[in-house]
Structures are given as C-alpha cells and as structure tokens.
Scaffold this motif. Structure first.
Motif, PDB file in Angstrom:
ATOM      1  N   HIS A 346       0.823  -1.212   0.000  1.00 42.17           N
ATOM      2  CA  HIS A 346       0.000   0.000   0.000  1.00 42.17           C
ATOM      3  C   HIS A 346       0.858   1.264   0.000  1.00 42.17           C
ATOM      4  CE1 HIS A 346      -2.795   3.094   1.025  1.00 42.17           C
ATOM      5  NE2 HIS A 346      -2.395   3.191   2.282  1.00 42.17           N
ATOM      6  N   ALA A 347       0.620   2.132  -0.969  1.00 43.02           N
ATOM      7  CA  ALA A 347       1.385   3.373  -1.101  1.00 43.02           C
ATOM      8  C   ALA A 347       0.881   4.415  -0.107  1.00 43.02           C
ATOM      9  CB  ALA A 347       1.285   3.903  -2.532  1.00 43.02           C
ATOM     10  N   GLY A 348       0.961   4.075   1.170  1.00 47.72           N
ATOM     11  CA  GLY A 348       0.462   4.968   2.206  1.00 47.72           C
ATOM     12  C   GLY A 348       1.386   6.119   2.494  1.00 47.72           C
ATOM     13  N   GLY A 349       2.619   6.024   2.061  1.00 46.52           N
ATOM     14  CA  GLY A 349       3.610   7.057   2.288  1.00 46.52           C
ATOM     15  C   GLY A 349       4.986   6.493   2.036  1.00 46.52           C
ATOM     16  N   ARG A 350       5.908   7.362   1.768  1.00 50.74           N
ATOM     17  CA  ARG A 350       7.263   6.944   1.437  1.00 50.74           C
ATOM     18  C   ARG A 350       7.921   6.187   2.600  1.00 50.74           C
ATOM     19  NH1 ARG A 350      11.342  11.552  -0.548  1.00 50.74           N
ATOM     20  NH2 ARG A 350      13.116  10.297  -1.255  1.00 50.74           N
ATOM     21  N   ALA A 351       7.717   6.709   3.813  1.00 47.23           N
ATOM     22  CA  ALA A 351       8.325   6.071   4.993  1.00 47.23           C
ATOM     23  C   ALA A 351       7.735   4.689   5.243  1.00 47.23           C
ATOM     24  CB  ALA A 351       8.130   6.958   6.216  1.00 47.23           C
ATOM     25  N   VAL A 352       6.438   4.521   4.965  1.00 45.25           N
ATOM     26  CA  VAL A 352       5.775   3.229   5.153  1.00 45.25           C
ATOM     27  C   VAL A 352       6.363   2.187   4.211  1.00 45.25           C
ATOM     28  CG1 VAL A 352       3.589   1.986   4.944  1.00 45.25           C
ATOM     29  CG2 VAL A 352       3.629   4.250   5.994  1.00 45.25           C
ATOM     30  N   ILE A 353       6.526   2.551   2.943  1.00 40.67           N
ATOM     31  CA  ILE A 353       7.071   1.622   1.951  1.00 40.67           C
ATOM     32  C   ILE A 353       8.492   1.230   2.308  1.00 40.67           C
ATOM     33  CG2 ILE A 353       7.693   1.332  -0.481  1.00 40.67           C
ATOM     34  CD1 ILE A 353       5.421   3.284  -1.171  1.00 40.67           C
ATOM     35  N   GLN A 354       9.299   2.229   2.708  1.00 39.01           N
ATOM     36  CA  GLN A 354      10.689   1.950   3.052  1.00 39.01           C
ATOM     37  C   GLN A 354      10.799   1.062   4.288  1.00 39.01           C
ATOM     38  OE1 GLN A 354      12.624   6.131   1.401  1.00 39.01           O
ATOM     39  NE2 GLN A 354      13.136   5.410   3.424  1.00 39.01           N
ATOM     40  N   ALA A 355       9.907   1.276   5.263  1.00 34.65           N
ATOM     41  CA  ALA A 355       9.940   0.470   6.492  1.00 34.65           C
ATOM     42  C   ALA A 355       9.631  -0.992   6.179  1.00 34.65           C
ATOM     43  CB  ALA A 355       8.951   1.023   7.505  1.00 34.65           C
ATOM     44  N   ILE A 356       8.643  -1.239   5.318  1.00 28.00           N
ATOM     45  CA  ILE A 356       8.291  -2.615   4.949  1.00 28.00           C
ATOM     46  C   ILE A 356       9.416  -3.252   4.126  1.00 28.00           C
ATOM     47  CG2 ILE A 356       6.690  -4.020   3.586  1.00 28.00           C
ATOM     48  CD1 ILE A 356       4.473  -2.144   4.446  1.00 28.00           C
ATOM     49  N   GLU A 357       9.983  -2.479   3.225  1.00 24.51           N
ATOM     50  CA  GLU A 357      11.110  -2.973   2.427  1.00 24.51           C
ATOM     51  C   GLU A 357      12.265  -3.403   3.329  1.00 24.51           C
ATOM     52  OE1 GLU A 357      14.367  -1.252  -0.836  1.00 24.51           O
ATOM     53  OE2 GLU A 357      12.759   0.041  -0.086  1.00 24.51           O
ATOM     54  N   ARG A 358      12.544  -2.596   4.322  1.00 26.50           N
ATOM     55  CA  ARG A 358      13.661  -2.881   5.223  1.00 26.50           C
ATOM     56  C   ARG A 358      13.353  -4.058   6.156  1.00 26.50           C
ATOM     57  NH1 ARG A 358      13.866   1.758   6.859  1.00 26.50           N
ATOM     58  NH2 ARG A 358      12.634   1.629   8.765  1.00 26.50           N
ATOM     59  N   ASN A 359      12.181  -4.042   6.770  1.00 29.79           N
ATOM     60  CA  ASN A 359      11.852  -5.064   7.772  1.00 29.79           C
ATOM     61  C   ASN A 359      11.612  -6.441   7.167  1.00 29.79           C
ATOM     62  OD1 ASN A 359      12.059  -3.218   9.887  1.00 29.79           O
ATOM     63  ND2 ASN A 359       9.919  -2.602   9.720  1.00 29.79           N
ATOM     64  N   LEU A 360      11.086  -6.490   5.948  1.00 29.27           N
ATOM     65  CA  LEU A 360      10.862  -7.780   5.288  1.00 29.27           C
ATOM     66  C   LEU A 360      12.033  -8.176   4.396  1.00 29.27           C
ATOM     67  CD1 LEU A 360       7.066  -7.653   4.292  1.00 29.27           C
ATOM     68  CD2 LEU A 360       8.143  -8.540   6.369  1.00 29.27           C
ATOM     69  N   LYS A 361      13.056  -7.319   4.380  1.00 29.38           N
ATOM     70  CA  LYS A 361      14.262  -7.565   3.571  1.00 29.38           C
ATOM     71  C   LYS A 361      13.911  -7.822   2.110  1.00 29.38           C
ATOM     72  CE  LYS A 361      16.998  -9.282   7.470  1.00 29.38           C
ATOM     73  NZ  LYS A 361      17.824 -10.377   8.030  1.00 29.38           N
ATOM     74  N   LEU A 362      13.059  -6.939   1.577  1.00 30.10           N
ATOM     75  CA  LEU A 362      12.667  -7.032   0.175  1.00 30.10           C
ATOM     76  C   LEU A 362      13.720  -6.368  -0.707  1.00 30.10           C
ATOM     77  CD1 LEU A 362       8.859  -6.155   0.427  1.00 30.10           C
ATOM     78  CD2 LEU A 362       9.925  -8.405   0.445  1.00 30.10           C
ATOM     79  N   ARG A 363      13.731  -6.747  -1.957  1.00 32.77           N
ATOM     80  CA  ARG A 363      14.646  -6.144  -2.917  1.00 32.77           C
ATOM     81  C   ARG A 363      14.053  -4.841  -3.458  1.00 32.77           C
ATOM     82  NH1 ARG A 363      14.590 -11.169  -6.855  1.00 32.77           N
ATOM     83  NH2 ARG A 363      12.396 -10.619  -6.535  1.00 32.77           N
ATOM     84  N   LYS A 364      14.897  -4.019  -4.065  1.00 30.44           N
ATOM     85  CA  LYS A 364      14.427  -2.746  -4.632  1.00 30.44           C
ATOM     86  C   LYS A 364      13.322  -2.976  -5.656  1.00 30.44           C
ATOM     87  CE  LYS A 364      17.223   0.174  -2.541  1.00 30.44           C
ATOM     88  NZ  LYS A 364      16.715   1.227  -1.626  1.00 30.44           N
ATOM     89  N   GLN A 365      13.490  -4.012  -6.482  1.00 28.57           N
ATOM     90  CA  GLN A 365      12.490  -4.272  -7.511  1.00 28.57           C
ATOM     91  C   GLN A 365      11.159  -4.756  -6.930  1.00 28.57           C
ATOM     92  OE1 GLN A 365      15.492  -5.780  -7.255  1.00 28.57           O
ATOM     93  NE2 GLN A 365      15.476  -7.897  -8.003  1.00 28.57           N
ATOM     94  N   ASP A 366      11.198  -5.290  -5.697  1.00 31.44           N
ATOM     95  CA  ASP A 366       9.962  -5.768  -5.072  1.00 31.44           C
ATOM     96  C   ASP A 366       9.019  -4.621  -4.705  1.00 31.44           C
ATOM     97  OD1 ASP A 366      10.761  -8.420  -5.228  1.00 31.44           O
ATOM     98  OD2 ASP A 366      11.770  -8.366  -3.290  1.00 31.44           O
ATOM     99  N   VAL A 367       9.580  -3.453  -4.394  1.00 28.03           N
ATOM    100  CA  VAL A 367       8.752  -2.306  -4.002  1.00 28.03           C
ATOM    101  C   VAL A 367       8.717  -1.233  -5.092  1.00 28.03           C
ATOM    102  CG1 VAL A 367       9.014  -2.654  -1.519  1.00 28.03           C
ATOM    103  CG2 VAL A 367      10.693  -1.270  -2.746  1.00 28.03           C
TER     104      VAL A 367
END
Length: 452
Positions: A346-367
């Motif tokens: 969910h594109a709820g905000g830039r900080a939200v996306i980055q937090a999920i990317e970091r905590n779930l250890k997703l790749r750049k292309q995943d987000v």
C-alpha cells in the motif's frame, strides 16, 4: 445338523449385514467427499480498471503553495506542508479534484458527489468495456469510501447510473480506512461462495473535497500532503465458465484488526480542532503501529504461503531467541521471495514503503510498483494496490503461475493481505493508467530515513 445349518445361516446373515453396512459407509464417505469438494468454490478476479485523472487536475508544488497562501492559510502551516511534500516521494503530477484547485477552495456535498461520480463512473465504464459486461449481469455490488458516506449511498449512485437489476445485492463500506479495498474483496469472496455462479463488482475510492483540512494542527495537515485523487473497479466471479478468461485466482485473504489496543485505535482518527475544523489526525507512532499489525498479519499468513524450510528456520530462530540472550540471537526474517513473485505494498507514504522494504528484507524491484505509484499518483487510499498491479502488468512482468501479495493498512488499526495467483500471461493493455508513460518508469526517488 439343523443347529449347524441355522448357525451357517446366522453367519451368512451377519456377513451380508456387515457388507451392507460397509457399502453404506463407503457411499456415505463418498457423498461427504463430494459435498466437501462441491463446496470448494474458486474465486476469480476477471479484470480491474483504475481511474486516470486528467492532466489538468495536477497539483504541482508551486500551485499548492500559491493556493494555500491565497486561501489565507497560516504561513507556518503552509511551510510545514511544503516541507512534508518535499520529502513525500510525490512527483509534480499527482492530482486533486478541480473544486480544490479553485481560489478560494470550494468544499460542498455537491462537489464531493461530483468527484465520486467522476471517478467511479470512469473506472466502471473502462472495466465493462474491457470485459464486454452488461451491467445487469452483476449480482453483487460493493463500494467503499472511508470518509464520504452520502445518502443515497455510493452503491446506489452506481446502480442508478448503470441501471442495474432491482434484486442486486449492494453494500457500502465506510470508515474502514485505506485497507477497505481488501475488506471489500474479503466480503465479495464470502458472498460469492454462498451465492454461487455470481459476478461481484467492487468500487474502491476516496473523496477529498469535504475532507481537505484548512486548519493549523500539523498531524491533521499531513492528510493534505498524502492523499490524492484515484479509484478502481474490480470484477470478481465464482462462475465455473469464467476460469478460462480470469486474470487471477484468489488464494488467501488474511485480516488483522488491532482496534482493541488504544494506541492503534487512535493512531489515525477523525477529530475537530480548537477552531472547530474537521480533520483526520495521523499519529507519529503510525510506523510502529503498522509494524506491529504487519507482524501479526504475517504470523497468520506465513504458514499458508511459505515453504516448510522457511517456516522451520523462522521457528528455530524464534526458539533460540527466547532461550538464549536476546542480544546474541536474532529472529530470522523469512524470505518472502520464495512465496511471491510480486508485491503490492500500500502506497500509504514513502516512509511506510521503506519500512516494509527494510523489515521484510525485500529487494528494490519488489517495491518498485509501490514507489512509482506513490510518485505518479500519490496515496489514492484503498485503490493504491490496484494501481501497483496495473504497473506490474504494464511492465509485462506478470506471468502465468506468478503469485502476488497485496498488503494494505487502514485506520482502526488494520493490516490486511490478499494473495492472488496469475491464471495466465498478462500483457500490456490499452486500458491502463500507465499505458502511455510506462516507458519512463522507474525513475530515481532518493530514500529518506525519517520524516519529522
């Protein structure tokens, strides 16, 4: 001899009776298996369409600043919003309804209704034309808009516009926040399983006009910086004949609601400031609250989607973490790339996306789809995850058998997940909000650490 014959007859009778009971048991077992199998109704996503605002609705930074100054908004409030927008990850192309671009701004029920009708009718028309659907074939209609809840309802507006049947099952969900889109999918799934061989139409949007905050409270001013114009129409089915033309098959819906916790409950809430102006307040703790809700959601979703090896590694690390010094052992984060090919956060905000990317250890292309949706369209509330799915399709990345994880957050506080499996290769389409601009994406959007 007579006694022996009678005994033999008794044995034969017993054997016959046992065989009869055995056969009855087999028949009953097969009947139960048949009924269980028959009750398993597959839910399909036939197609969906997202509203693309006119370029004339764009809200560049210069216009945002000028309009607020002309509207006599407090200078500190204007400066605060501009600071947030500079860090928001938005482009100059996000859109607001024309009524809010006026000088001075015009807020009214009539303008809100016009905004809702414009978005819904456009998305639904595009969807019906793509699928060559007669509106009268729709059996279930679900609309959702968190803040705008007029009478007649948004679902009634859709029925009136498209002249749908008088016996259609219609529902409108309000006050459910940005996660209402997946709640609507969950409701549609349950209804489609009960009312078999049916079609369900979901319309997800948010209306900005009446809820654009004009006061001075920073936590309420955030909504002006985050939310933008958008909406989506989704067509789901439980008809067997739709299997061959469906885009996706619904695998799982997992919903987490943290409203029992006061911090979560008051994290995002509508209130009135000291000047009696209504706004939606967003707490500084929203990332922590969202993180807790996501952890709980994943705890339920993980066993359904993760391979056994990932579940074992997570469970083993958790046991070690609890048995030994916590600073010396870390809980293993499962590799969700082994469960999903695509992610729609969910594109709820830039900080939200980055937090999920970091905590779930997703790749750049995943987000990538999430960041580009936020950049191009902003936070369109419950419809944002559908813009992201459109992005993935427009890029030609969706292949048959691919699994998609949609994650949405909402007031309450809620975290909801939907898992879809692609039923066939999906190529770029003419009716897609990214259709003529996809070649320009992705663009580089610098990361941020924290928004103060």
């Amino acid at each position: 001899m007579e006694t022996i014959i009678q005994y033999d007859h008794s044995i034969i009778k017993l054997i016959t009776s046992s065989s009869h009971h055995f056969m009855m048991g087999v028949v009953a077992g097969l009947a139960i298996l048949y009924l269980v199998y028959k009750r398993r109704v597959t839910i399909y996503l036939l197609d969906f369409a997202c509203y693309r605002p006119s370029d004339s609705y764009r809200l560049p930074m210069s216009m945002f600043k000028e309009n607020n100054i002309v509207d006599n908004m407090d200078s500190e409030s204007v400066a605060f919003q501009c600071k947030i927008l500079e860090k928001s990850g938005f482009s100059e192309e996000t859109c607001i309804p024309p009524s809010l671009a006026r000088i001075p701004k015009t807020q009214s029920i009539s303008f809100s209704t016009e905004e809702a009708v414009t978005i819904m009718n456009s998305a639904i028309t595009d969807l019906f034309e793509k699928q060559n659907i007669n509106p009268k074939t729709i059996d279930i209609l679900i609309t959702n808009s968190s803040l705008f809840c007029p009478t007649p309802s948004l679902s009634a507006m859709v029925i009136n516009k498209f002249r749908m049947r008088s016996n259609i099952m219609s529902y409108h969900l309000s006050g459910m926040g940005c996660s209402a889109g997946l709640i609507s999918v969950s409701l549609a799934k349950d209804l489609l399983r009960v009312h078999r061989s049916s079609l369900a139409l979901i319309v997800s949007t948010e209306v900005l006009n009446l809820h654009w905050y004009t006061g001075k409270v920073p936590s309420m001013l955030l909504t002006n910086c985050l939310f933008r114009m958008g909406g989506a129409a989704i067509l789901m089915s439980s008809r067997v004949q739709d299997k061959s033309r469906a885009k996706y098959e619904l695998q799982h819906i997992v919903r987490t609601n943290k409203a029992h916790d006061d911090q979560s409950y008051f994290c995002v809430h509508q209130d009135v400031d000291l000047e009696n102006k209504v706004g939606v307040s967003i707490s500084r703790n929203i990332l922590n609250v969202a993180g807790d809700a996501l952890k709980e959601n994943i705890a339920s979703l993980g066993p359904l989607v993760l391979p056994f090896s990932e579940q074992f590694r997570y469970a083993f690390s958790l046991i070690c973490h609890k048995l030994w010094t916590r600073e010396r052992t870390r809980v293993y984060t499962p590799n969700f790339n082994k469960a999903f090919e695509h992610f729609c956060v969910h594109a709820g905000g830039r900080a939200v996306i980055q937090a999920i990317e970091r905590n779930l250890k997703l790749r750049k292309q995943d987000v990538e789809a999430s960041k580009m949706t936020l950049y191009k369209f902003g936070n369109t509330s419950s419809s944002s995850i559908w813009y992201e799915l459109c992005y993935i399709e427009a890029k030609g990345k969706m292949k048959c058998g691919d699994r998609v994880w949609q994650i949405a957050f909402g007031s309450g506080f809620k975290c909801n997940s939907a898992v879809w499996k692609c039923a066939g290769d999906v190529g770029p389409e003419m009716v897609n909000p990214w259709r003529d601009i996809i070649h320009s994406y992705p663009v580089e959007v610098p990361d941020i650490v924290k928004i103060n």
